[in-house]
Motif scaffolding. Structure first.
Motif, mmCIF file in Angstrom:
data_model
loop_
_atom_site.group_PDB
_atom_site.id
_atom_site.type_symbol
_atom_site.label_atom_id
_atom_site.label_comp_id
_atom_site.label_asym_id
_atom_site.label_seq_id
_atom_site.Cartn_x
_atom_site.Cartn_y
_atom_site.Cartn_z
ATOM 1 N N LEU A 1 55.164 88.261 47.641
ATOM 2 C CA LEU A 1 53.726 87.978 47.741
ATOM 3 C C LEU A 1 53.097 87.961 46.350
ATOM 4 O O LEU A 1 52.248 87.107 46.046
ATOM 5 C CB LEU A 1 53.045 89.030 48.626
ATOM 6 N N GLU A 2 53.488 88.891 45.494
ATOM 7 C CA GLU A 2 52.889 88.961 44.163
ATOM 8 C C GLU A 2 53.170 87.681 43.375
ATOM 9 O O GLU A 2 52.281 87.117 42.723
ATOM 10 C CB GLU A 2 53.436 90.172 43.416
ATOM 11 N N SER A 3 54.419 87.173 43.472
ATOM 12 C CA SER A 3 54.749 85.951 42.734
ATOM 13 C C SER A 3 54.040 84.743 43.325
ATOM 14 O O SER A 3 53.617 83.839 42.603
ATOM 15 C CB SER A 3 56.262 85.735 42.744
ATOM 16 N N LEU A 4 53.900 84.738 44.646
ATOM 17 C CA LEU A 4 53.164 83.641 45.282
ATOM 18 C C LEU A 4 51.705 83.649 44.830
ATOM 19 O O LEU A 4 51.119 82.590 44.554
ATOM 20 C CB LEU A 4 53.246 83.761 46.802
ATOM 21 N N LEU A 5 51.107 84.825 44.770
ATOM 22 C CA LEU A 5 49.707 84.931 44.337
ATOM 23 C C LEU A 5 49.541 84.459 42.896
ATOM 24 O O LEU A 5 48.570 83.771 42.555
ATOM 25 C CB LEU A 5 49.210 86.369 44.492
ATOM 26 N N GLN A 6 50.488 84.843 42.040
ATOM 27 C CA GLN A 6 50.393 84.421 40.644
ATOM 28 C C GLN A 6 50.521 82.901 40.521
ATOM 29 O O GLN A 6 49.759 82.251 39.786
ATOM 30 C CB GLN A 6 51.483 85.112 39.818
ATOM 31 N N ALA A 7 51.463 82.324 41.281
ATOM 32 C CA ALA A 7 51.637 80.867 41.215
ATOM 33 C C ALA A 7 50.415 80.147 41.777
ATOM 34 O O ALA A 7 49.940 79.152 41.211
ATOM 35 C CB ALA A 7 52.906 80.463 41.988
ATOM 36 N N ALA A 8 49.898 80.640 42.906
ATOM 37 C CA ALA A 8 48.718 80.002 43.501
ATOM 38 C C ALA A 8 47.503 80.157 42.602
ATOM 39 O O ALA A 8 46.656 79.257 42.522
ATOM 40 C CB ALA A 8 48.444 80.602 44.878
ATOM 41 N N ASP A 9 47.412 81.305 41.905
ATOM 42 C CA ASP A 9 46.268 81.524 41.012
ATOM 43 C C ASP A 9 46.310 80.534 39.846
ATOM 44 O O ASP A 9 45.279 79.991 39.439
ATOM 45 C CB ASP A 9 46.302 82.968 40.509
ATOM 46 N N ARG A 10 47.502 80.269 39.314
ATOM 47 C CA ARG A 10 47.601 79.293 38.229
ATOM 48 C C ARG A 10 47.221 77.891 38.721
ATOM 49 O O ARG A 10 46.533 77.137 38.030
ATOM 50 C CB ARG A 10 49.033 79.287 37.662
ATOM 51 N N ALA A 11 47.654 77.575 39.931
ATOM 52 C CA ALA A 11 47.290 76.265 40.493
ATOM 53 C C ALA A 11 45.791 76.187 40.755
ATOM 54 O O ALA A 11 45.162 75.125 40.584
ATOM 55 C CB ALA A 11 48.064 76.024 41.791
ATOM 56 N N LEU A 12 45.211 77.315 41.165
ATOM 57 C CA LEU A 12 43.764 77.342 41.412
ATOM 58 C C LEU A 12 42.996 77.048 40.124
ATOM 59 O O LEU A 12 42.051 76.246 40.125
ATOM 60 C CB LEU A 12 43.372 78.719 41.971
ATOM 61 N N TYR A 13 43.391 77.666 39.041
ATOM 62 C CA TYR A 13 42.695 77.409 37.785
ATOM 63 C C TYR A 13 42.947 75.984 37.288
ATOM 64 O O TYR A 13 42.082 75.373 36.630
ATOM 65 C CB TYR A 13 43.111 78.436 36.735
ATOM 66 N N ALA A 14 44.107 75.444 37.616
ATOM 67 C CA ALA A 14 44.341 74.033 37.286
ATOM 68 C C ALA A 14 43.394 73.134 38.072
ATOM 69 O O ALA A 14 42.860 72.148 37.553
ATOM 70 C CB ALA A 14 45.796 73.663 37.585
ATOM 71 N N ALA A 15 43.145 73.482 39.340
ATOM 72 C CA ALA A 15 42.196 72.696 40.147
ATOM 73 C C ALA A 15 40.799 72.760 39.551
ATOM 74 O O ALA A 15 40.055 71.765 39.555
ATOM 75 C CB ALA A 15 42.188 73.215 41.589
#
Length: 573
Positions: free
Chosen positions: A546-560
């Motif tokens: 979950l922690e790695s998924l959150l980090q990856a999704a957070d990076r994608a969120l900031y890219a958006a």
């Protein structure tokens, strides 16, 4: 028959007997309120009918201007707009009358439909007359009279509606009939101007027949004027209509009729008219508005008085209902008190003896209030029963508090969805299960765009409304087995299992579109467009927790956000 059944039957019969007169009183007040509401509705619809008469009368003005000069584009546009206004007024009247079941309204509706048919035929004749380059006087007046014939049908509707309102509000008969007379006065004043049309169009003196018609119309106008003034001089008349009379006297009976007198004088002396047909129409028609203002002032006064009476009827209805409710509550309280004071101790004593015989010492029974030996026995048993009940209540309360604390610790207090702690616990377990089973899972992390600006510009209450709005969209779009939660502030998170990366990206896009397409209603009533930026990460070897998924999704969120917001960006593997 047991005493409990006898007491129940007697209570029920007395309750019904008390309800009957209360129901009769409330029904009478309800009927009075409905009548008051129907009377006010008739006044308002009568106003629509009078407006329709005015618009149809007004339509004759531009039509008269076009007689003999069909090429005038300004007059043709004026006629087109006037006809549209007349049609709209008639349609509004039909729409207001159609849903009603009142006999008066049905009568008025039939009259209006007849008027529409007459108007259609009269317009065809008027169009043929306008198309003629030099129509004769013998052709002009029949077409104009056909336009005249439309108004009496609508006046029938006005009479029916005014009669209904007067029956309900007898004290409003003066302003209602006065408004109808003002409507007639406006019509006859318009006819007076239309009767001059042939002579003005042909630039010739009035014929004897035309002069006679004009003097007849003048007499009818003076008669209506006197009747209106008589009705406004009664002590009950309101000041608004009396003030409007002054404007009518000044504008129409001085300025408007002075123009008619000038034409009559020119005709009688055989000299050329000082004005053309178009100039006369342009100068004469505006003076008729003072009659319309008098009509509206009378109807406004009548409607205000009707609203006051409807409010009074509503207050009486509420008073009757309140009185009935209080009376019924008092009666029920009296029955309950008698039952508690007399019947219940006897029933409790009988049941207690039966319970003791059957060994049911913890059976429910009322608290013993008697001071005799039976009361002592009841109190002794009540103490044992109360101790057991208190213990059971404490255990139930303890369990309830545990359940409430568990639930509160998992639910976000504002949005009603899972909070960060609850989401994290459940998502960890689901991701571990999916990893063991070799299944896919997608984590969607998003936050609301420019949320700080919402708080700054509209206040924190509006910000809370936006958060609740977004949470509702999440619950509507997500599937039942998807995990959703408020991750913090304006940030939300969704874990979609049992699907692949494509289905997760599709779900994120549906959430984005659902938020963007659903404006939020703020507490102020304002609609606010809301968007959100999304980052999506899929469970794989690079992001197995979950922690790695959150980090990856957070990076994608900031890219958006960097790409312009209001978009979905998939995390790179």
């Amino acid at each position: 028959m047991r005493l409990s059944k006898i007491f129940t039957i007697v209570t029920f019969v007395l309750f019904i007997l008390a309800c009957l007169p209360l129901a009769w009183i409330i029904n009478g007040e309800w009927a009075t309120y409905l009548a008051a509401d129907e009377g006010l509705d008739s006044i308002q619809i009568a106003h629509l009918a009078m407006v329709a008469v005015e618009k149809i009368s007004f339509e004759r003005g531009p039509a008269n201007v076009l007689i003999g000069s069909p090429g005038d584009p300004t007059a043709r546009e004026w006629l087109r707009a006037a006809r549209q206004t007349s049609d709209r007024a008639l349609q509004d009247l039909v729409t207001a009358l159609s849903p009603s079941s009142s006999a008066y309204h049905r009568q008025a509706l039939a009259a209006v439909r007849s008027a529409r048919q007459r108007l259609s035929k009269a317009r065809l004749g008027m169009d043929r007359l306008i198309a003629s380059p030099s129509p004769a006087a013998a052709e002009i007046m029949p077409s104009i009279r056909r336009m005249f014939d439309v108004v009496p049908a609508i006046l029938e509707a006005v009479t029916a509606l005014s009669s209904q309102a007067s029956n309900i509000y007898p004290q409003l008969s003066n302003p209602l009939s006065g408004a109808r007379l003002a409507t007639e006065l406006r019509e006859y004043a318009g006819r007076l101007g239309s009767t001059l049309t042939p002579a003005l169009a042909e630039r010739r003196p009035l014929t004897e027949s035309e002069a006679r018609d004009i003097y007849i119309l003048r007499g009818r106008i003076e008669q209506l004027r006197g009747t209106i003034l008589l009705r406004l001089n009664v002590p009950s008349s309101l000041p608004g209509p009396r003030q409007a009379v002054g404007g009518m006297e000044s504008l129409y009976f001085r300025e408007g009729l002075a123009q008619v007198d000038d034409i009559l004088l020119d005709s009688r002396l055989g000299r050329p008219y000082r004005v053309s047909l178009a100039e006369f129409t342009t100068g004469y028609v505006p003076t008729l508005y003072s009659i319309v203002e008098l009509r509206d002032a009378m109807l406004t006064a009548a409607a205000e008085e009707a609203r006051a009476q409807r409010r009074a009827a509503f207050r009486h209805l509420l008073g009757a209902i309140s009185l009935g409710v209080v009376a019924l509550i008092a009666q029920l309280a009296l029955f309950a008190y008698i039952r508690w004071l007399i019947a219940k101790p006897l029933l409790a004593a009988s049941k207690l003896l039966s319970d003791i015989a059957d060994g049911r010492l913890d059976a429910e029974f009322p608290a013993p209030l008697r001071k005799d030996e039976i009361g002592d026995v009841l109190r002794a048993i009540a103490i044992l029963r109360r101790n057991n009940q208190e213990k059971r209540v404490l255990e139930q309360e303890r369990q309830r508090l545990i359940d409430e604390l568990t639930e509160v610790s998992r639910i976000d207090f504002l949005t009603g969805i899972a909070n960060r702690r609850a989401f994290t616990q459940t998502a960890d377990a689901e991701i571990a299960r999916a990893s063991r089973a070799g299944e896919s899972a997608t984590l969607i992390l998003f936050d609301i765009d420019h949320f700080k600006r919402v708080n700054d510009q509209h206040g924190h209450d509006s910000g809370d409304a936006v958060l609740v709005h977004v949470a509702a969209i999440i619950e509507r779009i997500c599937r039942e087995d998807d995990l959703a939660g408020r991750y913090g502030g304006e940030e939300f998170v969704v874990l979609a299992s049992h699907g692949n990366a494509s289905s997760g990206e599709t779900l994120a896009e549906r959430l984005r579109a659902g938020i963007a397409e659903s404006p939020c209603s703020l507490p102020s009533g304002q609609k606010l467009a809301v968007t959100a930026s999304f980052g999506v990460a899929t469970l794989d070897n690079a992001a197995p927790t979950l922690e790695s998924l959150l980090q990856a999704a957070d990076r994608a969120l900031y890219a958006a956000k960097r790409q312009g917001r209001n978009r979905v960006v998939m995390a790179e593997h």
